[in-house]
Scaffold this motif. Structure first.
Motif, PDB file in Angstrom:
ATOM      1  N   VAL A  39      43.718  49.305  38.917  1.00 45.86           N
ATOM      2  CA  VAL A  39      43.669  48.243  38.280  1.00 45.86           C
ATOM      3  C   VAL A  39      45.132  47.879  37.714  1.00 45.86           C
ATOM      4  N   VAL A  40      45.870  48.565  37.624  1.00 51.43           N
ATOM      5  CA  VAL A  40      47.501  48.204  37.232  1.00 51.43           C
ATOM      6  C   VAL A  40      48.123  47.455  38.503  1.00 51.43           C
ATOM      7  N   LYS A  41      47.699  47.970  39.478  1.00 54.22           N
ATOM      8  CA  LYS A  41      48.265  47.215  40.751  1.00 54.22           C
ATOM      9  C   LYS A  41      47.742  45.597  40.875  1.00 54.22           C
ATOM     10  N   ILE A  42      46.440  45.628  40.588  1.00 60.58           N
ATOM     11  CA  ILE A  42      45.916  44.225  40.594  1.00 60.58           C
ATOM     12  C   ILE A  42      46.622  43.532  39.289  1.00 60.58           C
ATOM     13  N   LEU A  43      46.731  43.840  38.225  1.00 62.48           N
ATOM     14  CA  LEU A  43      47.210  43.394  37.251  1.00 62.48           C
ATOM     15  C   LEU A  43      48.624  43.001  37.181  1.00 62.48           C
ATOM     16  N   ASP A  44      49.314  43.738  38.002  1.00 61.53           N
ATOM     17  CA  ASP A  44      50.814  43.556  38.323  1.00 61.53           C
ATOM     18  C   ASP A  44      50.797  42.406  39.070  1.00 61.53           C
ATOM     19  N   GLU A  45      49.969  42.116  40.286  1.00 69.42           N
ATOM     20  CA  GLU A  45      50.299  41.202  41.123  1.00 69.42           C
ATOM     21  C   GLU A  45      49.943  39.830  40.530  1.00 69.42           C
ATOM     22  N   LEU A  46      49.066  39.956  39.157  1.00 65.72           N
ATOM     23  CA  LEU A  46      48.695  38.550  38.719  1.00 65.72           C
ATOM     24  C   LEU A  46      49.402  37.945  37.331  1.00 65.72           C
ATOM     25  N   GLY A  86      35.434  47.913  34.353  1.00 71.21           N
ATOM     26  CA  GLY A  86      36.119  48.886  34.690  1.00 71.21           C
ATOM     27  C   GLY A  86      36.995  48.498  36.114  1.00 71.21           C
ATOM     28  N   CYS A  87      37.287  49.845  36.903  1.00 71.45           N
ATOM     29  CA  CYS A  87      37.972  49.391  38.004  1.00 71.45           C
ATOM     30  C   CYS A  87      36.981  48.766  39.176  1.00 71.45           C
ATOM     31  N   ASP A  88      35.795  49.050  39.106  1.00 71.58           N
ATOM     32  CA  ASP A  88      35.067  48.421  40.233  1.00 71.58           C
ATOM     33  C   ASP A  88      34.760  46.946  39.939  1.00 71.58           C
ATOM     34  N   ILE A  89      34.621  46.642  38.692  1.00 70.72           N
ATOM     35  CA  ILE A  89      34.420  45.298  38.342  1.00 70.72           C
ATOM     36  C   ILE A  89      35.960  44.523  38.530  1.00 70.72           C
ATOM     37  N   VAL A  90      36.994  45.142  38.176  1.00 73.61           N
ATOM     38  CA  VAL A  90      38.155  44.337  38.192  1.00 73.61           C
ATOM     39  C   VAL A  90      38.424  44.132  39.746  1.00 73.61           C
ATOM     40  N   ARG A  91      38.256  44.870  40.650  1.00 77.50           N
ATOM     41  CA  ARG A  91      38.346  44.812  42.134  1.00 77.50           C
ATOM     42  C   ARG A  91      37.235  43.712  42.579  1.00 77.50           C
ATOM     43  N   GLU A  92      36.124  43.774  42.128  1.00 78.31           N
ATOM     44  CA  GLU A  92      35.186  42.719  42.822  1.00 78.31           C
ATOM     45  C   GLU A  92      35.861  41.236  42.167  1.00 78.31           C
ATOM     46  N   MET A  93      36.093  41.317  40.879  1.00 83.80           N
ATOM     47  CA  MET A  93      36.441  40.198  40.368  1.00 83.80           C
ATOM     48  C   MET A  93      37.663  39.472  41.043  1.00 83.80           C
ATOM     49  N   GLN A  94      38.588  40.256  41.484  1.00 84.39           N
ATOM     50  CA  GLN A  94      39.970  39.963  42.132  1.00 84.39           C
ATOM     51  C   GLN A  94      39.672  39.542  43.332  1.00 84.39           C
ATOM     52  N   GLN A 100      41.603  36.029  38.736  1.00 82.93           N
ATOM     53  CA  GLN A 100      42.698  35.023  38.474  1.00 82.93           C
ATOM     54  C   GLN A 100      42.293  34.051  37.796  1.00 82.93           C
ATOM     55  N   GLU A 101      41.202  33.262  37.946  1.00 82.24           N
ATOM     56  CA  GLU A 101      40.648  32.269  37.076  1.00 82.24           C
ATOM     57  C   GLU A 101      40.675  32.653  35.561  1.00 82.24           C
ATOM     58  N   LEU A 102      40.079  33.790  35.269  1.00 81.08           N
ATOM     59  CA  LEU A 102      40.087  34.325  33.994  1.00 81.08           C
ATOM     60  C   LEU A 102      41.629  34.575  33.247  1.00 81.08           C
ATOM     61  N   ILE A 103      42.462  35.014  34.107  1.00 77.84           N
ATOM     62  CA  ILE A 103      43.640  35.103  33.454  1.00 77.84           C
ATOM     63  C   ILE A 103      44.787  33.669  33.637  1.00 77.84           C
ATOM     64  N   GLY A 104      44.040  32.975  34.448  1.00 73.44           N
ATOM     65  CA  GLY A 104      44.796  31.723  34.487  1.00 73.44           C
ATOM     66  C   GLY A 104      45.814  31.427  35.529  1.00 73.44           C
ATOM     67  N   VAL A 105      45.570  32.195  36.640  1.00 76.48           N
ATOM     68  CA  VAL A 105      46.786  32.066  37.644  1.00 76.48           C
ATOM     69  C   VAL A 105      45.991  31.550  38.955  1.00 76.48           C
ATOM     70  N   LYS A 106      46.733  31.006  39.936  1.00 80.42           N
ATOM     71  CA  LYS A 106      46.063  30.638  41.159  1.00 80.42           C
ATOM     72  C   LYS A 106      45.719  31.717  42.041  1.00 80.42           C
ATOM     73  N   ALA A 107      44.461  31.378  42.666  1.00 77.68           N
ATOM     74  CA  ALA A 107      43.983  32.412  43.447  1.00 77.68           C
ATOM     75  C   ALA A 107      44.792  32.670  44.641  1.00 77.68           C
TER      76      ALA A 107
END
Length: 107
Positions: A39-46, A86-94, A100-107
């Motif tokens: 999850v940290v890796k995903i968030l750090d990219e966004l 959690g992790c699985d949901i965050v991965r699927e959403m990413q 990206q849409e939820l956070i407000g960044v371009k996909a």
């Protein structure tokens, strides 16, 4: 599992005061489990900055956040005061672009 008032308030304040907050095992720079690291890796990219809470430092927070969200596992991601998952949901959403849409960044 019940959540006593001081810890409920502490968790509620963290979620309300931070646009993106991740309850995780370890820290952003030193995750202590693979799921938290993913999850940290995903968030750090966004997002360059977000709040993390190391649940290993406080058994009350670790158990409390599970009661607060009614979700049994860690990590737990909140965005704009709302529990995302959690992790699985965050991965699927990413993967779908929804995170990206939820956070407000371009996909």
């Amino acid at each position: 599992m019940s959540l006593n008032e001081p810890f409920h308030q502490q968790i509620s304040d963290l979620v309300a005061q931070n646009r993106v907050v991740l309850f995780m095992k370890g820290t952003r720079h030193m995750p202590q489990c693979g799921f938290s690291a993913q999850v940290v890796k995903i968030l750090d990219e966004l997002k360059p900055s977000y709040e993390t809470v190391d649940v290993l430092r406080s058994p009350e927070i670790r158990d409390g956040v599970k009661a607060f969200s009614e979700w049994p596992t860690i990590p737990q991601l909140y965005i704009d005061g709302v529990f995302v998952g959690g992790c699985d949901i965050v991965r699927e959403m990413q993967a779908s672009g929804e995170l990206q849409e939820l956070i407000g960044v371009k996909a």
